[in-house]
Design a protein around this motif. Structure first.
Motif, PDB file in Angstrom:
ATOM      1  N   ARG A   1       0.824  -1.208   0.000  1.00 52.78           N
ATOM      2  CA  ARG A   1       0.000   0.000   0.000  1.00 52.78           C
ATOM      3  C   ARG A   1       0.857   1.257   0.000  1.00 52.78           C
ATOM      4  O   ARG A   1       0.382   2.348   0.217  1.00 52.78           O
ATOM      5  N   ASN A   2       2.187   1.073  -0.185  1.00 48.75           N
ATOM      6  CA  ASN A   2       3.120   2.196  -0.142  1.00 48.75           C
ATOM      7  C   ASN A   2       3.047   2.948   1.182  1.00 48.75           C
ATOM      8  O   ASN A   2       3.007   4.184   1.220  1.00 48.75           O
ATOM      9  N   VAL A   3       3.065   2.201   2.256  1.00 49.12           N
ATOM     10  CA  VAL A   3       2.916   2.791   3.582  1.00 49.12           C
ATOM     11  C   VAL A   3       4.059   3.745   3.919  1.00 49.12           C
ATOM     12  O   VAL A   3       3.846   4.799   4.512  1.00 49.12           O
TER      13      VAL A   3
ATOM     14  N   LYS B   1       5.671   5.731   2.095  1.00 49.27           N
ATOM     15  CA  LYS B   1       5.441   7.047   1.518  1.00 49.27           C
ATOM     16  C   LYS B   1       4.355   7.785   2.316  1.00 49.27           C
ATOM     17  O   LYS B   1       4.486   8.975   2.595  1.00 49.27           O
ATOM     18  N   LEU B   2       3.291   7.070   2.675  1.00 46.49           N
ATOM     19  CA  LEU B   2       2.220   7.700   3.455  1.00 46.49           C
ATOM     20  C   LEU B   2       2.745   8.164   4.807  1.00 46.49           C
ATOM     21  O   LEU B   2       2.270   9.144   5.373  1.00 46.49           O
TER      22      LEU B   2
ATOM     23  N   ILE C   1      -0.707  -0.147   9.940  1.00 43.37           N
ATOM     24  CA  ILE C   1       0.275  -0.774   9.051  1.00 43.37           C
ATOM     25  C   ILE C   1       0.164  -2.279   9.170  1.00 43.37           C
ATOM     26  O   ILE C   1       0.136  -3.009   8.196  1.00 43.37           O
TER      27      ILE C   1
END
Lengths: 482, 244
Positions: free
Chosen positions: A166-168, A170-171, A183
């Motif tokens: 989920r591209n955590v 970056k978030l 997460i």
């Protein structure tokens, strides 16, 4: 040797991190003989800086250094051949920054791999492949497993993950506690604590002892709840339904108490940067103690029945065995490592004073099989209940506030925050830039190290034992995929 | 054997007898009660709040109570599911009774086909394992959803519907589509958790692919982060008009 030495949750100046060459790194890794807990890149204008974070578990110290890759450098000689525990880290670094580790024995995609994944192929008479996933038979997260079998026997298992990506990271550049605890939703307290303690270290915020204690009570309750749930799931997978039901309902007692404290069965919303949102008063403390006594009684009784039953023992003993040597070379961490007699527990290694005050004895098992992991969970539940009782007693005479307003983040800083979740060490590395903004957030889940252990564990086992092996590790998909 | 019986006796009955009126601790954060007045919209990391009039979108809300004030309170009501997305947006001065009246309307044909037996296939599409654990909990001896004939199957081929958790990642989108196509008609689709309904805390991620939600008809929305087993079971009971 050019390394900066620091501690868990201690802020250092990001600009003071030395730069070494990749060959120096190779020599240093050989000489230091430490465990890598961070190996990640960061874009620095047109260059890429590779940060290497090593843990000195014996002394409780963290060593940090970095390697700078100029834009024209597109490859280096892989470190994995000398240090197999780096295999996943190097794959991740390659995927993120396209700098190739040459001669990597297993340079397959880690997260972005949905098309044409280069699976190993096994040929020969009577060989068959079993493909499972991404959607599994039970209610669990997605992942793909490819078994190479001869008859019932598994020769090799290849695990392909990435479905949960989920591209955590970056978030997390604009982080908040709700995101941190989502997460990996089965380690809510562990992740939230690692994030919060890291942010507090970066902003020089000192939180009250009371808040620290409440956080650790929640962390241990999470460990108890999940361990009990897993003991139930292990029982279920070996068709001992009595155990499955007893443990499942016992877990409910723990998480319902969590709901009473924090309004969520998994303690979501309990921890914020600066402290905790919900207090545990004396009445609640005695409620928790009564609940834990009951839980302990039931777990004792049920585990004792199971540890006496030949039908249970024969299913668990020598099933899914990982040797200590294999686990060490793969860089196993946490509970899975402790089941192979590797004494890694960041609560004690990095000297969390709230724990070391009472005990520094790590719970270990020798055999590395499903039985070891079952017994280890049982031992850890008892240990965690003891810790909670100590913490609750300490809370009684403490009248501090549970929350403070956090300060602003410091500029150009680097912090490594390690929390021992129920699976093992959760490592968060946070780097801030000139304007105190977060410029890199790196997360390492214990599953990131341990997934390969599962592959090794199921070799030469019957394929029907796979669910049992899998459940005994209970690794995280989303923690690894991020 | 004797020890086993003793243990069973010691544990006693654990199941919740009346699941439709099961008590829950007051600390549970469920249906929001909103009054008129000024609220700080920016305090919500999920953009679930809006003003003029004051509204909370339960499809986005994680019920963290960051916005809790004199104007916004969270009641311990757990029957917060709805059959339409619009109904999840709670406006100021709305009472729980008003919400409950319109939230779930059982459809005749659904009741006729599925009320005796409903087999569901769960798909985790980027879910963090929170909703997944709670769905597993629905089946344990406490909640025992199986008594109503509602169960989870191992294959979509045997299922009457899908339960989707997670914000639907790009990498899971095709598998979810496959799973939907493999489920025989007639089928229902249930979204469980804030992530599935709106992307939740991951709504700003660039690795999501939420085409599925726009493409297909959704029958039931179950809010929560994660969903509470009582919320999930009661939503299905109401939807199928099962009287416990």
């Amino acid at each position: 040797m050019n390394w900066i030495i620091t501690e868990n949750n201690k802020k250092i100046d990001a600009l003071s991190i030395p730069t070494i060459t990749i060959e120096e790194l190779r020599e240093d890794l050989k000489a230091l003989k430490l465990r890598p807990i961070g190996f990640f890149g960061k874009q620095e204008f047109e260059n890429v800086r590779l940060y290497v974070v090593l843990a000195d578990d014996k002394k409780g110290k963290i060593h940090i250094s970095s390697v700078l890759f100029k834009p024209d450098v597109k490859s280096y000689n892989s470190l994995t051949k000398d240090f197999p525990q780096l295999h996943n880290f190097e794959r991740e670094f390659y995927e993120d920054f396209k700098i190739e580790p040459k001669n990597h024995p297993w340079l397959k995609p880690l997260r972005n791999n949905q098309k044409d994944y280069p699976f190993f192929v096994m040929q020969g008479e009577d060989i068959h492949e079993v493909a499972v996933g991404p959607i599994h038979a039970g209610i669990i997260e997605p992942g793909h497993f490819r078994f190479m079998c001869q008859g019932e026997k598994i020769y090799n298992l290849e695990i392909m993950l990435g479905y949960q990506h989920r591209n955590v990271e970056k978030l997390m550049l604009n982080p908040n506690n709700r995101l941190a605890e989502s997460i990996c939703g089965d380690s809510v307290v562990g992740y939230n604590m690692a994030f919060s303690e890291g942010m507090e270290a970066l902003s020089d915020t000192v939180i009250s002892k009371r808040a620290c204690l409440i956080r650790r009570i929640a962390l241990e309750m999470e460990r108890i709840a999940i361990h009990i749930g897993d003991m139930g799931a292990i029982s279920g997978d070996m068709a001992y339904l009595m155990g499955a039901n007893v443990f499942a309902t016992t877990r409910t007692l723990v998480i319902n108490t969590m709901l009473e404290i924090s309004g969520s069965r998994f303690a979501r919303g309990l921890i914020d940067v600066g402290g905790v949102n919900f207090d545990i008063d004396n009445e609640m403390a005695s409620k928790i103690k009564t609940m834990l006594n009951e839980v302990l009684e039931i777990v004792h009784r049920c585990a004792k029945i199971m540890l006496k039953k030949p039908s249970c023992i024969s299913r668990m003993e020598q099933t899914g065995t990982v040797s200590k040597e294999t686990a060490l070379s793969l860089g196993a961490v946490g509970m899975a490592a402790r089941s192979c007699a590797i004494g890694l527990d960041s609560r004690f290694d990095f000297k969390d004073k709230y724990y070391t005050k009472y005990s520094t004895a790590k719970k270990l098992e020798e055999t590395g099989d499903v039985f070891a992991r079952f017994k280890l969970r049982y031992k850890e539940i008892i240990q965690s209940i003891q810790f909670i009782n100590y913490f609750l007693d300490e809370l009684k005479n403490n009248k501090e506030e549970i929350k403070t307003t956090p300060n602003d983040l410091s500029a150009n800083s680097f912090v490594v925050s390690i929390t021992e979740g129920w699976r093992g060490e959760i490592v968060h590395c946070i780097i801030t830039g000139v304007n105190s903004e977060i410029i890199r957030y790196k997360i390492k889940d214990p599953s990131f190290n341990n997934w390969y252990m599962l592959s090794m564990a199921v070799r030469n086992n019957g394929i029907s034992d796979f669910p049992l092996c899998n459940k005994s590790f209970n690794l995280s998909y989303c923690g690894c995929d991020l | 054997m004797l020890d086993t019986i003793k243990l069973k006796y010691y544990q006693g009955d654990k199941y919740i007898k009346d699941i439709q009126n099961a008590p829950i601790k007051d600390s549970f954060r469920g249906f929001p009660i909103i009054k008129e007045g000024e609220i700080d919209v920016s305090c919500c990391p999920l953009n679930a709040l809006s003003t003029n009039p004051n509204k909370i979108d339960m499809g986005k809300c994680t019920f963290c109570a960051k916005c809790k004030s004199e104007i916004i309170q969270f009641s311990p009501k757990y029957k917060i599911s709805s059959a339409s997305r619009e109904n999840l947006i709670i406006k100021e001065n709305m009472t729980f009774e008003e919400f409950e009246k319109t939230a779930i309307k059982a459809r005749k044909e659904i009741k006729k086909i599925f009320s005796k037996s409903l087999k569901l296939r769960q798909v985790s599409a980027g879910g963090c394992n929170g909703c997944e654990m709670e769905l597993n909990a629905c089946l344990n001896a406490n909640f025992d959803m199986g008594r109503f004939g509602i169960e989870f199957t191992a294959s979509p081929r045997h299922a009457d519907g899908l339960v989707i958790t997670g914000p639907i990642t790009k990498n899971m989108a095709y598998a979810l589509e496959d799973c939907y196509q493999s489920t025989p008609n007639p089928k229902i689709v249930i979204l469980a958790g804030a992530c599935a309904i709106s992307g939740g805390i991951f709504q700003n991620s660039d690795m999501l692919n939420r085409e599925f939600i726009e493409k297909y008809n959704i029958d039931l929305y179950i809010p929560g982060c994660p969903i509470h087993p009582l919320t999930f079971i009661n939503a299905l009971l109401d939807y199928l008009e099962i009287k416990a």
